[in-house]
Motif scaffolding. Structure first.
Motif, PDB file in Angstrom:
ATOM      1  N   THR A   1      -9.895 -22.134 -10.178  1.00 57.86           N
ATOM      2  CA  THR A   1     -11.013 -22.894  -9.624  1.00 57.86           C
ATOM      3  C   THR A   1     -11.540 -23.860 -10.685  1.00 57.86           C
ATOM      4  OG1 THR A   1     -12.718 -21.345 -10.377  1.00 57.86           O
ATOM      5  CG2 THR A   1     -11.668 -20.886  -8.248  1.00 57.86           C
ATOM      6  N   ASP A   2     -12.334 -24.809 -10.264  1.00 50.08           N
ATOM      7  CA  ASP A   2     -12.924 -25.767 -11.201  1.00 50.08           C
ATOM      8  C   ASP A   2     -13.780 -25.048 -12.246  1.00 50.08           C
ATOM      9  OD1 ASP A   2     -13.625 -28.774 -11.752  1.00 50.08           O
ATOM     10  OD2 ASP A   2     -15.563 -27.742 -11.679  1.00 50.08           O
TER      11      ASP A   2
ATOM     12  N   GLU B   1     -13.194 -25.019 -16.402  1.00 53.63           N
ATOM     13  CA  GLU B   1     -14.227 -25.376 -17.383  1.00 53.63           C
ATOM     14  C   GLU B   1     -14.428 -24.240 -18.386  1.00 53.63           C
ATOM     15  OE1 GLU B   1     -15.782 -28.123 -17.848  1.00 53.63           O
ATOM     16  OE2 GLU B   1     -15.499 -29.290 -16.019  1.00 53.63           O
TER      17      GLU B   1
ATOM     18  N   ARG C   1      -2.401 -30.314  -7.932  1.00 59.99           N
ATOM     19  CA  ARG C   1      -3.796 -30.522  -7.569  1.00 59.99           C
ATOM     20  C   ARG C   1      -4.036 -31.992  -7.198  1.00 59.99           C
ATOM     21  NH1 ARG C   1      -6.733 -25.945  -9.976  1.00 59.99           N
ATOM     22  NH2 ARG C   1      -8.676 -27.016  -9.420  1.00 59.99           N
TER      23      ARG C   1
ATOM     24  N   ASP D   1      -7.560 -32.909  -7.226  1.00 54.80           N
ATOM     25  CA  ASP D   1      -8.941 -33.094  -7.670  1.00 54.80           C
ATOM     26  C   ASP D   1      -8.951 -33.794  -9.024  1.00 54.80           C
ATOM     27  OD1 ASP D   1      -8.019 -31.099  -9.336  1.00 54.80           O
ATOM     28  OD2 ASP D   1      -9.510 -29.601  -8.752  1.00 54.80           O
ATOM     29  N   LYS D   2     -10.006 -33.642  -9.792  1.00 51.84           N
ATOM     30  CA  LYS D   2     -10.116 -34.344 -11.070  1.00 51.84           C
ATOM     31  C   LYS D   2      -9.161 -33.804 -12.125  1.00 51.84           C
ATOM     32  CE  LYS D   2     -13.990 -31.557 -12.857  1.00 51.84           C
ATOM     33  NZ  LYS D   2     -15.402 -31.612 -13.312  1.00 51.84           N
ATOM     34  N   TRP D   3      -8.489 -32.680 -11.846  1.00 53.18           N
ATOM     35  CA  TRP D   3      -7.566 -32.068 -12.808  1.00 53.18           C
ATOM     36  C   TRP D   3      -6.104 -32.340 -12.472  1.00 53.18           C
ATOM     37  CZ3 TRP D   3     -10.318 -30.627 -16.832  1.00 53.18           C
ATOM     38  CH2 TRP D   3     -11.623 -30.176 -16.654  1.00 53.18           C
TER      39      TRP D   3
END
Length: 411
Positions: A135-136, A140, A182, A184-186
């Motif tokens: 997960t995001d 992190e 992915r 998303d931003k990753w």
């Protein structure tokens, strides 16, 4: 090669030969450094190297590449870590800690454990479990773990850290379009796929003092169709320079396509330095950031030529130092010196080749053989050059197997 090298952070390396990382797998059940590790690095510290880089040090004890990994999550093992760094310094040699997260390359014999990765894409190897997509929030947290571990290393007296972004581990998985699906931003394009690595470097650099080295081990490519390419790797080098890294070590391959191990083709081994051509191609991009190359160097002539020509700034020695802890001193002492390595392979190849990838199996076998030699050195013994594939395999299974059925917190 005997000239010192000043890194951008101000650290001076006494010469241009590095003892490159090899996973020692020497920590006990508490995943702390011990006297065996200190003994091994005390011996390497007196071996004539300009820099020592440790093997895999995990940033999360619930996600290990293999049993025996040292784990740094906080300062609970400060004294043991300080003894480890001092052992290298006793010989006058700087030492970096290689920080790593295995991702989907978590110990394959740890049955019942689900590894994590950028996407739910399994490693293409027998017995590999399909990982759970991170997960995001978890991503992190992992980024912060790298930075936190680096501060612990600095407090314990180490000279720097190396972020492991090669050989198929988690950072490499984020870089790879085969492993990172992915959107998303990753992930989703090369810029977003390299975000994970750049965030780790950025937060680590911010967390430590200006004089503490932050380096990266990066694949030139992963040597898989549709995978991480040299063109993408060059873009990553350019981005790392902008983040203030102090050293970039070039390697290549992963455990699916082990270009970094003894299973490389004979024609590749004959070139001596597997990744030197790529390294030369990024020297201009790297600018003031030194480039190290690991993989295949065996002779004084080959190493000296690579440094004198400017194709790289440092040369890394890995497998030769597993059987000769004074390998660097031997190179400096004799212009005709040639380091020896020992390679073994499985028998019954026609039969075995029907059910398994022989290149993968031989790569893992040789990695385990060298790990066995490190264990002997750590106990004050001399290498066992006659150690064969059967004994090596039994030791590999036993070493991983003790981890397989044990209970671990957080799993």
């Amino acid at each position: 090669m005997s000239n010192p090298l000043d890194l951008p952070c101000g650290l001076r390396l006494p010469n241009r030969i590095t003892k490159a990382a090899m996973s020692e797998a020497l920590a006990g059940s508490d995943n702390a450094p011990n006297e065996q590790l200190a003994h091994l690095y005390r011996r390497w510290g007196k071996g004539g190297y300009g820099l020592l880089i440790t093997g895999n040090v995990a940033v999360d004890r619930t996600q290990l590449g293999e049993p025996g990994n040292v784990v740094i999550e906080d300062d609970r093992d400060h004294d043991a870590l300080a003894s480890w760094s001092k052992a290298a310094h006793d010989g006058g040699t700087p030492i970096f800690v290689q920080l790593n997260h295995p991702g989907r390359q978590a110990n394959p014999l740890n049955l019942g454990h689900t590894p994590v990765a950028p996407s739910a894409v399994a490693l293409a190897m027998p017995g590999a479990a399909t990982p759970r997509e991170l997960t995001d929030t978890e991503i992190e947290d992992i980024v912060d773990r790298f930075a936190r571990a680096a501060t612990v290393c600095e407090a314990a007296g180490f000279d720097g850290v190396q972020i492991h972004a090669a050989h198929g581990y988690l950072v490499t998985q984020f870089l790879s379009p085969l492993a990172n699906l992915r959107t998303d931003k990753w992930g989703g394009d090369p810029e977003r796929r390299r975000r994970f690595l750049l965030e780790i470097v950025r937060r680590t650099r911010k967390a430590v003092s200006p004089g503490f080295a932050v380096s990266v081990k990066l694949n030139s490519a992963d040597f898989q169709k549709g995978g991480f390419t040299e063109a993408e790797s060059r873009d990553v080098v350019a981005a790392l320079v902008n983040e203030g890294v102090d050293l970039i070590e070039i390697s290549g391959g992963n455990y699916e396509s082990p270009a970094m191990s003894g299973s490389a083709a004979a024609s590749t081994r004959a070139r001596e330095a597997y990744f030197l051509e790529y390294a030369a191609s990024v020297k201009g991009i790297a600018g003031h950031v030194p480039i190290a190359v690991t993989g295949g160097f065996r002779t004084h002539a080959g190493m000296d030529s690579a440094v004198r020509s400017g194709e790289c700034d440092l040369v890394g020695i890995a497998r030769p130092s597993a059987t000769n802890p004074e390998a660097a001193a031997d190179i400096f002492a004799d212009e005709d010196a040639e380091l020896k390595t020992h390679e073994i392979s499985y028998g019954l190849r026609p039969l075995l080749g029907r059910v398994a990838d022989l290149k993968q199996l031989d790569g893992l076998l040789n990695i385990s053989w060298n790990t066995d030699q490190l264990h002997r050195l750590s106990r004050g013994q001399e290498p066992d050059l006659k150690r064969g594939p059967i004994k090596t395999t039994l030791t590999m299974v036993r070493r991983n197997g003790r981890f397989t059925f044990g209970k671990r917190r957080g799993l």
